[in-house]
Design a protein around this motif. Structure first.
Motif, PDB file in Angstrom:
ATOM      1  N   ALA A 161       0.943  -1.160  -0.133  1.00 14.02           N
ATOM      2  CA  ALA A 161       0.028   0.034   0.020  1.00 14.02           C
ATOM      3  C   ALA A 161       0.856   1.353  -0.118  1.00 14.02           C
ATOM      4  N   ALA A 162       2.107   1.031   0.118  1.00 15.61           N
ATOM      5  CA  ALA A 162       2.872   2.246   0.363  1.00 15.61           C
ATOM      6  C   ALA A 162       3.031   3.056  -0.964  1.00 15.61           C
ATOM      7  N   LYS A 163       3.092   4.487  -1.134  1.00 20.19           N
ATOM      8  CA  LYS A 163       2.890   5.207  -2.227  1.00 20.19           C
ATOM      9  C   LYS A 163       4.361   5.633  -2.610  1.00 20.19           C
ATOM     10  N   PHE A 164       4.709   5.426  -3.835  1.00 22.94           N
ATOM     11  CA  PHE A 164       5.900   5.867  -4.313  1.00 22.94           C
ATOM     12  C   PHE A 164       5.681   6.780  -5.818  1.00 22.94           C
ATOM     13  N   GLY A 165       6.752   7.926  -5.875  1.00 23.39           N
ATOM     14  CA  GLY A 165       6.710   8.798  -6.956  1.00 23.39           C
ATOM     15  C   GLY A 165       7.486   8.000  -8.163  1.00 23.39           C
ATOM     16  N   HIS A 166       8.250   8.880  -8.945  1.00 16.40           N
ATOM     17  CA  HIS A 166       9.228   8.399 -10.027  1.00 16.40           C
ATOM     18  C   HIS A 166      10.525   8.874  -9.762  1.00 16.40           C
ATOM     19  N   GLY A 167      11.401   8.417 -10.307  1.00 17.38           N
ATOM     20  CA  GLY A 167      12.947   8.832 -10.430  1.00 17.38           C
ATOM     21  C   GLY A 167      13.295   8.330  -8.977  1.00 17.38           C
ATOM     22  N   ILE A 168      12.827   7.000  -8.569  1.00 15.24           N
ATOM     23  CA  ILE A 168      13.287   6.619  -7.150  1.00 15.24           C
ATOM     24  C   ILE A 168      14.563   5.898  -7.576  1.00 15.24           C
TER      25      ILE A 168
END
Length: 286
Positions: A161-168
């Motif tokens: 469920a954790a939320k991630f954006g881009h460019g990680i």
């Protein structure tokens, strides 16, 4: 607000296609060169890249190869990736930004094939993108099983469920723990043994919110429903229990603000040390 992998990538479709084509052509060229140098690994280069029809197919196949076992087959995982990507195009766009981030920020990485083939941090975040989609589309047991497999294979434990954006960029990635209600923005870099955890047995929204452009050093723990502001830097080994202002550097146990520099972009410089700071700077507290 949920970080969007695509909200900073709104370009003309022709431009997006050109970027994808250039990325894919470079990967294929690198694979061909590697195959000539290391013919004993020819099957790896052909199966993972040269025999794949597209960038996303190569990503899906490589991650699936590493996650498959007697319970979940390679085709089943690839099918899951393809289904998720067809529903949410941001999954593929985020993968492009992630692989570019590794090449940009990791001094040990000189070729795109390196994260695609070998780097477990890159593989772990792509596996999480599938798990996150499954979690929100009625396949929670599949998501949890793949999370368990990812934890076993990549040594990272990221709740679906954790939320991630881009460019990680997950550098090394070993020992990374990310809780259920954590949010990670765009262009964030994290080193190994980072914890984005809760501060006790409370329920509900209980994990950190990491904003755009943050770097989190090795062994740092950020605990509780607190915000780490954009372009902040958390020094290695710190324990963060209070909100961190934007552009601030925090260090210590418990962490304290030691510097605020408005033009700092630590997630790209990847400087997780305090070598440029005077010791007396630790007297400044949040």
């Amino acid at each position: 607000m949920r970080p969007s992998p695509c909200h900073l990538m709104l370009v003309h479709p022709d431009q997006a296609a050109a970027v994808t084509d250039a990325l894919w052509l470079r990967l294929r060229r690198e694979a061909e060169e590697a195959c000539e140098r290391e013919p004993k690994l020819a099957s790896l280069f052909f199966d993972s890249i040269l025999n794949q029809p597209s960038f996303e197919a190569a990503i899906f196949h490589r991650v699936a190869v590493r996650l498959k076992n007697d319970v979940i087959s390679l085709p089943l995982i690839v099918q899951g990736f393809s289904k998720a990507a067809a529903d949410d195009g941001c999954i593929v766009e985020a993968a492009k930004a992630d692989i570019a981030a590794v090449l940009d920020r990791d001094p040990a990485c000189t070729r795109l094939i390196e994260p695609l083939l070998y780097f477990k941090g890159f593989h772990a975040i792509q596996a999480h993108r599938l798990n996150h989609w499954l979690w929100h589309h009625g396949e929670r047991d599949f998501a949890l099983y793949l999370q368990s497999r990812s934890s076993e294979v990549f040594q990272t434990d990221i709740h679906p469920a954790a939320k991630f954006g881009h460019g990680i960029f997950l550098d090394h990635a070993t020992g990374l723990v990310v809780g259920e209600t954590a949010e990670v923005g765009n262009d964030v870099s994290m080193l190994h043994h980072v914890t984005l955890g809760g501060s006790g047995k409370e329920s509900g929204d209980r994990h950190p919110k990491i904003r755009n452009g943050v770097v989190i050093g090795a062994g740092a723990a950020i605990l509780g429903n607190i915000e780490v502001g954009e372009h902040a830097r958390v020094a290695a080994g710190s324990v963060v229990l209070k909100p961190v202002p934007a552009h601030a550097t925090v260090a210590g146990v418990p962490a304290k603000v030691v510097r605020i520099v408005d033009n700092d972009v630590p997630s790209r410089s990847m400087d997780q040390t305090l070598s440029d700071l005077a010791y007396q700077g630790f007297n400044y507290t949040i």
